[in-house]
Design an enzyme around this catalytic site. Structure first.
Site, short mmCIF file in Angstrom:
data_model
loop_
_atom_site.label_atom_id
_atom_site.label_comp_id
_atom_site.label_asym_id
_atom_site.label_seq_id
_atom_site.Cartn_x
_atom_site.Cartn_y
_atom_site.Cartn_z
N THR A 129 0.82 -1.21 0.00
CA THR A 129 0.00 0.00 0.00
C THR A 129 0.86 1.26 0.00
O THR A 129 1.99 1.26 0.53
CB THR A 129 -0.90 0.00 1.26
OG1 THR A 129 -1.49 1.28 1.41
CG2 THR A 129 -0.13 -0.31 2.54
N ASP A 130 0.29 2.35 -0.52
CA ASP A 130 1.01 3.63 -0.49
C ASP A 130 1.16 4.15 0.95
O ASP A 130 1.99 5.02 1.21
CB ASP A 130 0.32 4.68 -1.37
CG ASP A 130 -1.11 5.02 -0.96
OD1 ASP A 130 -1.64 4.38 -0.01
OD2 ASP A 130 -1.71 5.92 -1.56
N GLU A 131 0.37 3.59 1.89
CA GLU A 131 0.41 4.11 3.26
C GLU A 131 1.76 3.86 3.94
O GLU A 131 2.06 4.49 4.94
CB GLU A 131 -0.72 3.50 4.10
CG GLU A 131 -2.07 3.84 3.55
CD GLU A 131 -3.21 3.81 4.56
OE1 GLU A 131 -2.96 3.66 5.76
OE2 GLU A 131 -4.36 3.94 4.11
P1 NAD Z 1 -10.13 -6.75 2.83
O1 NAD Z 1 -10.07 -6.46 4.28
O2 NAD Z 1 -11.37 -6.45 2.07
O3 NAD Z 1 -9.79 -8.29 2.57
C1 NAD Z 1 -8.77 -8.95 3.28
C2 NAD Z 1 -9.04 -10.45 3.19
O4 NAD Z 1 -7.99 -11.14 3.89
C3 NAD Z 1 -10.36 -10.89 3.84
O5 NAD Z 1 -11.06 -11.75 2.99
C4 NAD Z 1 -9.93 -11.60 5.11
O6 NAD Z 1 -10.82 -12.64 5.51
C5 NAD Z 1 -8.57 -12.15 4.70
N1 NAD Z 1 -7.72 -12.40 5.87
C6 NAD Z 1 -7.49 -11.58 6.93
N2 NAD Z 1 -6.68 -12.18 7.82
C7 NAD Z 1 -6.35 -13.39 7.29
C8 NAD Z 1 -5.54 -14.47 7.74
N3 NAD Z 1 -4.89 -14.43 8.90
N4 NAD Z 1 -5.43 -15.57 6.94
C9 NAD Z 1 -6.10 -15.63 5.75
N5 NAD Z 1 -6.89 -14.65 5.29
C10 NAD Z 1 -7.01 -13.54 6.05
O7 NAD Z 1 -8.88 -5.97 2.22
P2 NAD Z 1 -8.67 -5.36 0.76
O8 NAD Z 1 -9.10 -3.95 0.76
O9 NAD Z 1 -9.21 -6.31 -0.24
O10 NAD Z 1 -7.08 -5.37 0.69
C11 NAD Z 1 -6.37 -6.49 0.14
C12 NAD Z 1 -4.88 -6.17 0.15
O11 NAD Z 1 -4.63 -4.99 -0.62
C13 NAD Z 1 -4.33 -5.88 1.55
O12 NAD Z 1 -3.07 -6.49 1.64
C14 NAD Z 1 -4.21 -4.36 1.60
O13 NAD Z 1 -3.16 -3.97 2.45
C15 NAD Z 1 -3.91 -4.04 0.15
N6 NAD Z 1 -4.35 -2.71 -0.33
C16 NAD Z 1 -5.64 -2.29 -0.18
C17 NAD Z 1 -6.03 -1.06 -0.71
C18 NAD Z 1 -7.46 -0.57 -0.58
O14 NAD Z 1 -7.74 0.59 -0.91
N7 NAD Z 1 -8.41 -1.37 -0.14
C19 NAD Z 1 -5.10 -0.26 -1.37
C20 NAD Z 1 -3.78 -0.70 -1.49
C21 NAD Z 1 -3.42 -1.94 -0.98
O1 DAU Z 2 -4.09 4.11 0.55
C1 DAU Z 2 -4.35 2.73 0.52
C2 DAU Z 2 -5.14 2.34 1.74
O2 DAU Z 2 -6.47 2.86 1.55
C3 DAU Z 2 -5.19 0.85 1.98
O3 DAU Z 2 -3.89 0.40 2.26
C4 DAU Z 2 -6.12 0.51 3.14
O4 DAU Z 2 -6.24 -0.90 3.28
C5 DAU Z 2 -7.48 1.09 2.86
O5 DAU Z 2 -8.35 0.86 3.95
C6 DAU Z 2 -7.37 2.59 2.59
O6 DAU Z 2 -6.99 3.31 3.80
P1 DAU Z 2 -7.65 4.70 4.21
O7 DAU Z 2 -7.49 4.89 5.65
O8 DAU Z 2 -7.18 5.79 3.31
O9 DAU Z 2 -9.20 4.37 3.80
P2 DAU Z 2 -10.58 4.66 4.53
O10 DAU Z 2 -11.65 4.32 3.55
O11 DAU Z 2 -10.64 4.06 5.89
O12 DAU Z 2 -10.54 6.23 4.71
C7 DAU Z 2 -10.39 7.11 3.58
C8 DAU Z 2 -10.30 8.53 4.14
O13 DAU Z 2 -11.58 8.90 4.66
C9 DAU Z 2 -9.32 8.69 5.27
O14 DAU Z 2 -8.71 9.97 5.20
C10 DAU Z 2 -10.20 8.61 6.54
C11 DAU Z 2 -11.51 9.21 6.07
N1 DAU Z 2 -12.72 8.66 6.69
C12 DAU Z 2 -12.89 7.32 6.73
C13 DAU Z 2 -14.02 6.76 7.28
C14 DAU Z 2 -14.19 5.25 7.35
C15 DAU Z 2 -13.71 9.52 7.16
O15 DAU Z 2 -13.57 10.77 7.11
N2 DAU Z 2 -14.85 8.97 7.70
C16 DAU Z 2 -15.04 7.62 7.80
O16 DAU Z 2 -16.09 7.18 8.33
#
Ligand code: NAD
Ligand code: DAU
Length: 349
Positions: A129-131
């Site tokens: 992730t970019d985080e």
């Molecule tokens: P998500 O939370 O929707 O899905 C995560 C999945 O992993 C779930 O199905 C969960 O059951 C499974 N999981 C959790 N713990 C586990 C374990 N111990 N063993 C096996 N499975 C397990 O997350 P997502 O948003 O789909 O993210 C997927 C990947 O992409 C993550 O690695 C996250 O860091 C990365 N990512 C997410 C975003 C985003 O915006 N959502 C952006 C950049 C990178």
């Molecule tokens: O940047 C990539 C990341 O994006 C991934 O690595 C993470 O898995 C994914 O959850 C996401 O992280 P963020 O913290 O950026 O996403 P989230 O949707 O939780 O929040 C987006 C922005 O909105 C953040 O600045 C927090 C804010 N927010 C979030 C929630 C849930 C609010 O203001 N209100 C809310 O209720």
């Protein structure tokens, strides 16, 4: 016949990746694993066409379980790994860092160990992730050489996992890739994340929680574009390489919330969905102010670019949530409700 091992297939991006991969490669097979935590729902994969279901096998397994993961490698010839499984929600990591260390660090370490033992030349792609880069000021963007500077237990656990992945490349020559993507949106995203949470609350005329002043900036990318990028890196990337992925699509949170309100009002004609629902609530501790990705490397080296424009992607996402209201209620029916009430309920309204 060998399988691609994909972890986290029942989550948001993992399930979208399974659809993408089986559709694009009609001769390939996937073995998908997931622990089915609160965020993992097999229902996410229920729409796979029958023909594609035959090329997909699911094993319920926790990536931290050494024996379970070893059994999978022993039983199934695995050609490579795409590793999505993680605890992924920043707010949860603030309340319960331990589960993030366990899954994201120890779980990744366990997979790397088994990969080293059984992959025999196969590749390991770490979905990061970019985080991990921390936060930006008003200008600039993260490149692959930006130093790691995570601020939340979530991002620190992902950065730790990335370092382990790099160490397995440097020490053992395991062919690895690390991708670092910005915020994804699209179908099957668990409604604790900003976009689906705002859609659900707005449809129910519930308060729309905006953390702090709402001027934090995120760079949004449609989930299919992320899946395409991962696929490309896995097939054509340089082993040991890090690839940033982003859409050049920066939005302040408050503007995203207002956009969702106006699109929902347009789609439903419901005037009860309006800006009076917005509530500025206590800010997230350690909240990163701005993310922006410099994706020059993947664009120039591998020819990747986003295919879905934000106006198209956000509209189709809203339509998807409108037609999947049962899915939303179903996936949040358990433990999430409790977590939300305990940690956020008091701050609303
Ligand atoms: P998500 O939370 O929707 O899905 C995560 C999945 O992993 C779930 O199905 C969960 O059951 C499974 N999981 C959790 N713990 C586990 C374990 N111990 N063993 C096996 N499975 C397990 O997350 P997502 O948003 O789909 O993210 C997927 C990947 O992409 C993550 O690695 C996250 O860091 C990365 N990512 C997410 C975003 C985003 O915006 N959502 C952006 C950049 C990178
Ligand atoms: O940047 C990539 C990341 O994006 C991934 O690595 C993470 O898995 C994914 O959850 C996401 O992280 P963020 O913290 O950026 O996403 P989230 O949707 O939780 O929040 C987006 C922005 O909105 C953040 O600045 C927090 C804010 N927010 C979030 C929630 C849930 C609010 O203001 N209100 C809310 O209720």
């Amino acid at each position: 016949m060998t399988d691609l091992l994909v972890t986290g297939v029942a989550g948001f991006i993992g399930s979208n990746f399974v659809y993408h991969y089986l559709r694009r490669y009609p001769d390939d097979t996937i073995i998908g694993i997931d622990a089915l935590t609160y965020a993992g729902n097999l229902e996410n994969l229920a729409s796979l066409p029958e023909k594609e279901k035959t090329r997909f096998r699911f094993v319920k397994a926790d990536i931290t379980d050494r024996q379970a993961i070893e059994n999978i490698f022993r039983k199934h010839p695995v050609e490579g790994i795409i590793h999505f499984a993680a605890e992924s929600h920043v707010d949860r990591s603030i309340h319960d860092p331990g589960s993030f260390l366990r899954t994201n660090v120890l779980g990744t370490g366990n997979l790397l160990d088994q990969a080293r033992k059984y992959l025999k030349g196969g590749q390991f792609l770490q979905v990061s992730t970019d985080e991990v880069y921390g936060t930006l000021g008003a200008t600039g963007s993260f490149s692959e050489s930006t130093p790691l500077d995570p601020h939340s237990p979530y991002s620190a656990s992902k950065a730790s996992a990335d370092l382990l992945v790099k160490a397995y490349f440097d020490t053992y020559g395991l062919p690895v890739f690390i991708t670092r993507c910005s915020n994804n949106y699209g179908p099957y995203q668990f409604p604790e994340k900003l976009i689906p949470l705002i859609i659900r609350n707005a449809l129910n005329h519930q308060p729309l929680p905006v953390y702090g002043d709402g001027r934090q900036v995120r760079d949004w990318l449609y989930v299919d574009d992320h899946c395409n990028a991962i696929d490309l890196v896995y097939r054509k990337g340089t082993p040991g390489g890090i690839y940033n992925i982003g859409g050049n699509n920066e939005w302040e949170n408050i503007e995203i919330v207002k956009l969702i309100i106006s699109l929902l009002q347009e789609e439903t004609g419901d005037l009860g969905i309006n800006e009076s629902l917005i509530r500025h609530v206590q800010d997230r501790p350690g909240h990163d102010r701005r993310y922006a990705i410099d994706s020059t490397k993947i664009r120039s080296e591998l020819g990747w670019k986003p295919e879905i424009s934000f106006p198209d992607g956000i509209r189709s996402t809203i339509k998807w949530y409108l037609t999947h209201r049962d899915w939303v209620e179903h996936v949040i029916s358990g433990e999430y409700q409790l977590f939300y009430q305990e940690n956020y309920g008091a701050r609303l309204g």
